[in-house]
Design a protein around this motif. Structure first.
Motif, PDB file in Angstrom:
ATOM      1  N   GLU A 398       1.005  -1.100  -0.031  1.00 54.46           N
ATOM      2  CA  GLU A 398       0.089   0.050  -0.018  1.00 54.46           C
ATOM      3  C   GLU A 398       0.810   1.056  -0.065  1.00 54.46           C
ATOM      4  O   GLU A 398       1.008   1.951   0.977  1.00 54.46           O
ATOM      5  CB  GLU A 398      -1.243  -0.277   1.332  1.00 54.46           C
ATOM      6  N   ARG A 399       1.421   1.546  -1.225  1.00 53.93           N
ATOM      7  CA  ARG A 399       2.387   2.721  -1.367  1.00 53.93           C
ATOM      8  C   ARG A 399       1.624   3.631  -2.511  1.00 53.93           C
ATOM      9  O   ARG A 399       1.392   2.899  -3.473  1.00 53.93           O
ATOM     10  CB  ARG A 399       3.626   2.217  -1.409  1.00 53.93           C
ATOM     11  N   PHE A 400       1.758   4.771  -2.598  1.00 61.43           N
ATOM     12  CA  PHE A 400       1.714   5.543  -3.995  1.00 61.43           C
ATOM     13  C   PHE A 400       2.623   6.663  -3.915  1.00 61.43           C
ATOM     14  O   PHE A 400       3.444   7.112  -2.914  1.00 61.43           O
ATOM     15  CB  PHE A 400       0.272   6.356  -4.091  1.00 61.43           C
ATOM     16  N   ASN A 405       3.687  16.797 -13.946  1.00 61.64           N
ATOM     17  CA  ASN A 405       4.965  17.116 -14.957  1.00 61.64           C
ATOM     18  C   ASN A 405       5.774  15.983 -15.267  1.00 61.64           C
ATOM     19  O   ASN A 405       6.966  16.385 -15.558  1.00 61.64           O
ATOM     20  CB  ASN A 405       5.674  18.559 -14.362  1.00 61.64           C
ATOM     21  N   GLY A 406       5.448  14.737 -15.223  1.00 61.99           N
ATOM     22  CA  GLY A 406       6.593  13.701 -15.148  1.00 61.99           C
ATOM     23  C   GLY A 406       7.573  13.608 -14.127  1.00 61.99           C
ATOM     24  O   GLY A 406       8.557  12.784 -14.132  1.00 61.99           O
ATOM     25  N   TRP A 407       7.289  14.208 -12.889  1.00 63.01           N
ATOM     26  CA  TRP A 407       8.370  14.184 -11.796  1.00 63.01           C
ATOM     27  C   TRP A 407       7.560  13.326 -10.614  1.00 63.01           C
ATOM     28  O   TRP A 407       6.448  13.597 -10.367  1.00 63.01           O
ATOM     29  CB  TRP A 407       8.773  15.608 -11.473  1.00 63.01           C
ATOM     30  N   GLU A 408       8.362  12.779  -9.908  1.00 66.93           N
ATOM     31  CA  GLU A 408       7.880  12.219  -8.759  1.00 66.93           C
ATOM     32  C   GLU A 408       7.860  13.404  -7.770  1.00 66.93           C
ATOM     33  O   GLU A 408       8.912  13.894  -7.157  1.00 66.93           O
ATOM     34  CB  GLU A 408       8.746  11.144  -8.094  1.00 66.93           C
ATOM     35  N   MET A 409       6.730  13.765  -6.910  1.00 64.68           N
ATOM     36  CA  MET A 409       6.621  14.903  -6.104  1.00 64.68           C
ATOM     37  C   MET A 409       6.443  14.521  -4.643  1.00 64.68           C
ATOM     38  O   MET A 409       6.642  15.328  -3.745  1.00 64.68           O
ATOM     39  CB  MET A 409       5.392  15.694  -6.612  1.00 64.68           C
ATOM     40  N   ALA A 410       5.841  13.224  -4.560  1.00 64.24           N
ATOM     41  CA  ALA A 410       5.715  12.606  -3.122  1.00 64.24           C
ATOM     42  C   ALA A 410       5.660  11.239  -3.112  1.00 64.24           C
ATOM     43  O   ALA A 410       5.516  10.515  -4.259  1.00 64.24           O
ATOM     44  CB  ALA A 410       4.286  13.291  -2.765  1.00 64.24           C
ATOM     45  N   ASN A 411       6.110  10.538  -1.911  1.00 61.96           N
ATOM     46  CA  ASN A 411       6.151   9.076  -1.890  1.00 61.96           C
ATOM     47  C   ASN A 411       5.487   8.770  -0.179  1.00 61.96           C
ATOM     48  O   ASN A 411       5.842   9.231   0.643  1.00 61.96           O
ATOM     49  CB  ASN A 411       7.631   8.854  -1.882  1.00 61.96           C
ATOM     50  N   ALA A 412       4.360   7.954  -0.325  1.00 66.03           N
ATOM     51  CA  ALA A 412       3.547   7.758   0.802  1.00 66.03           C
ATOM     52  C   ALA A 412       3.320   6.230   1.028  1.00 66.03           C
ATOM     53  O   ALA A 412       3.227   5.480  -0.038  1.00 66.03           O
ATOM     54  CB  ALA A 412       2.216   8.407   0.602  1.00 66.03           C
ATOM     55  N   TYR A 413       3.119   5.685   2.255  1.00 68.07           N
ATOM     56  CA  TYR A 413       3.015   4.461   2.428  1.00 68.07           C
ATOM     57  C   TYR A 413       1.945   4.423   3.450  1.00 68.07           C
ATOM     58  O   TYR A 413       1.583   5.158   4.220  1.00 68.07           O
ATOM     59  CB  TYR A 413       4.240   3.673   3.246  1.00 68.07           C
ATOM     60  N   SER A 414       1.246   3.272   3.602  1.00 69.07           N
ATOM     61  CA  SER A 414       0.671   2.614   4.877  1.00 69.07           C
ATOM     62  C   SER A 414       1.576   1.992   5.468  1.00 69.07           C
ATOM     63  O   SER A 414       2.236   0.875   5.118  1.00 69.07           O
ATOM     64  CB  SER A 414      -0.452   1.652   4.460  1.00 69.07           C
ATOM     65  N   GLY A 459      -0.269   6.321   8.462  1.00 66.64           N
ATOM     66  CA  GLY A 459      -0.159   6.669   7.000  1.00 66.64           C
ATOM     67  C   GLY A 459       1.321   7.703   7.178  1.00 66.64           C
ATOM     68  O   GLY A 459       1.378   8.551   8.124  1.00 66.64           O
ATOM     69  N   GLY A 460       1.972   7.662   6.144  1.00 66.99           N
ATOM     70  CA  GLY A 460       3.322   8.567   6.028  1.00 66.99           C
ATOM     71  C   GLY A 460       3.600   8.832   4.753  1.00 66.99           C
ATOM     72  O   GLY A 460       3.053   8.341   4.012  1.00 66.99           O
ATOM     73  N   ILE A 461       3.957   9.990   4.492  1.00 69.19           N
ATOM     74  CA  ILE A 461       4.456  10.755   3.275  1.00 69.19           C
ATOM     75  C   ILE A 461       5.574  11.626   3.198  1.00 69.19           C
ATOM     76  O   ILE A 461       5.895  12.260   4.382  1.00 69.19           O
ATOM     77  CB  ILE A 461       3.017  11.340   2.604  1.00 69.19           C
ATOM     78  N   GLY A 462       6.471  11.713   2.060  1.00 75.38           N
ATOM     79  CA  GLY A 462       7.422  12.444   2.062  1.00 75.38           C
ATOM     80  C   GLY A 462       7.408  13.342   0.831  1.00 75.38           C
ATOM     81  O   GLY A 462       6.897  12.944  -0.194  1.00 75.38           O
ATOM     82  N   PHE A 463       7.518  14.615   1.155  1.00 74.15           N
ATOM     83  CA  PHE A 463       7.198  15.449  -0.110  1.00 74.15           C
ATOM     84  C   PHE A 463       8.604  16.323  -0.406  1.00 74.15           C
ATOM     85  O   PHE A 463       9.437  16.517   0.565  1.00 74.15           O
ATOM     86  CB  PHE A 463       6.156  16.747   0.253  1.00 74.15           C
ATOM     87  N   GLY A 464       9.030  16.325  -1.430  1.00 73.91           N
ATOM     88  CA  GLY A 464      10.146  16.911  -2.231  1.00 73.91           C
ATOM     89  C   GLY A 464      10.007  18.587  -2.083  1.00 73.91           C
ATOM     90  O   GLY A 464       9.057  19.131  -3.141  1.00 73.91           O
TER      91      GLY A 464
END
Length: 492
Positions: A398-400, A405-414, A459-464
């Protein structure tokens, strides 16, 4: 070029001579301690009707001067912009006017006078007093923009900020973006915290760390590559909603989207999952666009992106099927995955498993197509060592990742909160390390101890933050949104 350097040397010499004259006369500008200002330039222009005829004092850098006998004009630049001043000999005094005429472009001055409009309607200050607050010993460049000067702009950001209004505006907006992020999260009940930068074990991401030595303890330590593992410890401790905005360090290459030190925001919320993180991401991005750009539609490099409508959701398997024509639901073994990779000219390594190859297909065929806001869901377990498996299909988690714009902007998990499963994932990462994967994680025993104490569903997420600023300011490179980007030394 030699002649230009000679001319520059002469200009510096003239300025130093002027400084020596002032110091000899007991008027060293560097000994002035303070100057009381009442207004900034734009404040005067914006409130001209109520300030006309009233006395104000401003301070800033002189960017233009035109001497016309007994009266002159100059422009002064402060934080907000520029304002013109009319300087007359009969108003400020004969000796003071002589001093003013000796001042150079780039000098920092204070001006006190009354607000008025010239015959052409320009809002200005009629000077009663001009004070030299700091002497500029080197001339400003006549032109400091364009492709030829990008290296100089990054190395001498202080000059860039003086000469390029667009650059200064970008960094003012960056500060506003971070301030608004804090406002948004504080309003959601999140608590801002700080965690260590020097760590014995750099985990939480797939990246090669920087290493250094701590003399006092005689121990090797690493610079953090992520904020994750310490923030999760705080969830274990019962803080429930935490976030951190801070620098992380990854020993990787430099390009238009990567700098070895960059700003990351990670947040963790107890009793939710990656669906909760999707909702938060949509709301945060809409809020920031409205606050910073003034619209939920933003334009980057001429392309419009609509943050106002619901963000698209697609699984990684669906995305690869859509854009590469390969259905990984029909691929069941590593051999079949390698065969598909060979057929589509996707390069892989011997250690790569089916999930790794799926991710390579995604990077090769999908990412560039994800221009509008898109959540890519359900990544393979092989590339997600800290994420909960999907109960109905344990090959995926369970990750998104959030793309624009074709860029990864954030990465999140259960977030994975099973310490037994987590230990097995770390073991698999250790095997990758042994095979030469410098970006693999190593086992963090204290983190495992925290999980054994018990972590709630989270739930957790990282934003660039830097890429976020790039999009919201229409900046073409990450170096344009970092005040002091990493640069190779000039003597190398």
């Amino acid at each position: 070029m030699a002649e230009q350097n000679k001319d520059a040397g002469e200009l510096v010499k003239v300025r130093r001579n002027k400084l020596e004259e002032l110091q000899s006369a007991g008027r060293n500008p560097f000994e002035i301690m303070k100057y009381d200002t009442t207004h900034h330039s734009m404040e005067i222009k914006d409130h001209f009707e109520e300030l006309e005829g009233k006395e104000v004092s401003v301070a800033g850098r002189m960017m233009f001067k035109r001497v016309m006998g007994k009266a002159s004009f100059c422009n002064i630049q402060d934080l907000e912009g520029r304002i013109q001043a009319y300087v007359a000999r009969d108003e400020i005094g004969v000796e003071e006017y002589k001093d003013f005429k000796k001042m150079d472009i780039g000098d920092i001055i204070g001006i006190k006078g009354t607000v008025f409009a010239t015959k052409t309607g320009e809002k200005s200050i009629h000077a009663k007093e001009v004070v030299l607050l700091s002497k500029s010993l080197k001339p400003l460049p006549e032109k400091f923009h364009g492709l030829k000067d990008t290296d100089a702009r990054y190395r001498q950001r202080y000059v860039d900020l003086i000469m390029n209004e667009e650059s200064k505006d970008t960094f003012i907006k960056r500060s506003k973006i971070i301030s608004k992020i804090r406002s948004f999260l504080d309003g959601q009940g999140f608590m801002e915290v700080e965690t260590p930068m020097l760590v014995p074990n750099a985990g939480g991401a797939a990246a090669r760390p920087f290493e250094t030595h701590y003399n006092a303890l005689d121990e090797d330590v690493k610079l953090r590559i992520s904020l994750e593992l310490y923030l999760k410890r705080l969830i274990v401790g019962g803080l429930e909603k935490v976030y951190e905005i801070g620098r992380v360090f990854r020993n990787e290459g430099v390009d238009t989207r990567h700098n070895p030190e960059f700003t990351l925001m990670e947040l963790y919320q107890a009793y939710t999952d990656y669906n909760g993180m999707m909702e938060l991401t949509e709301n945060l991005y809409r809020y920031l666009a409205q606050e910073v750009v003034g619209s939920t539609t933003i334009t980057y490099n001429g392309i419009e992106m609509d943050l106002g409508k619901p963000f698209e959701k697609i699984t990684m398997v669906e995305a690869v099927k859509k854009y590469a024509g390969v259905d990984f639901d029909e691929i069941h073994t590593v051999e079949e995955a390698r065969k598909a990779a060979d057929e589509h000219h996707v390069e892989y390594e011997e250690r790569h498993k089916k999930g790794d190859i799926l991710n390579l297909f995604f990077e090769e065929f999908v990412e560039d197509n994800l221009v509008q806001p898109t959540f890519v869901l359900d990544h393979p377990v092989e590339i997600s060592p800290l994420t909960k498996k999907k109960p109905e299909n344990p090959d995926y988690v369970e990750r998104f990742e959030f793309f624009m714009n074709g860029w990864e902007m954030a990465n999140a998990y259960s977030e994975l909160n099973d310490p037994i499963d987590q230990r097995e994932r770390f073991k698999a990462q250790e095997e990758l390390l042994a095979q030469g994967d410098e970006e693999a994680n190593s086992t963090d025993e204290d983190f495992l101890n925290a999980l054994e104490i018990g972590m709630p569903p989270t739930g957790g997420i990282g934003f660039g933050i830097d890429r976020m600023v790039m999009l919201l300011t229409d900046s073409s490179a990450i170096r344009d949104v970092l005040l002091f980007p990493t640069m190779k030394s000039l003597d190398k």
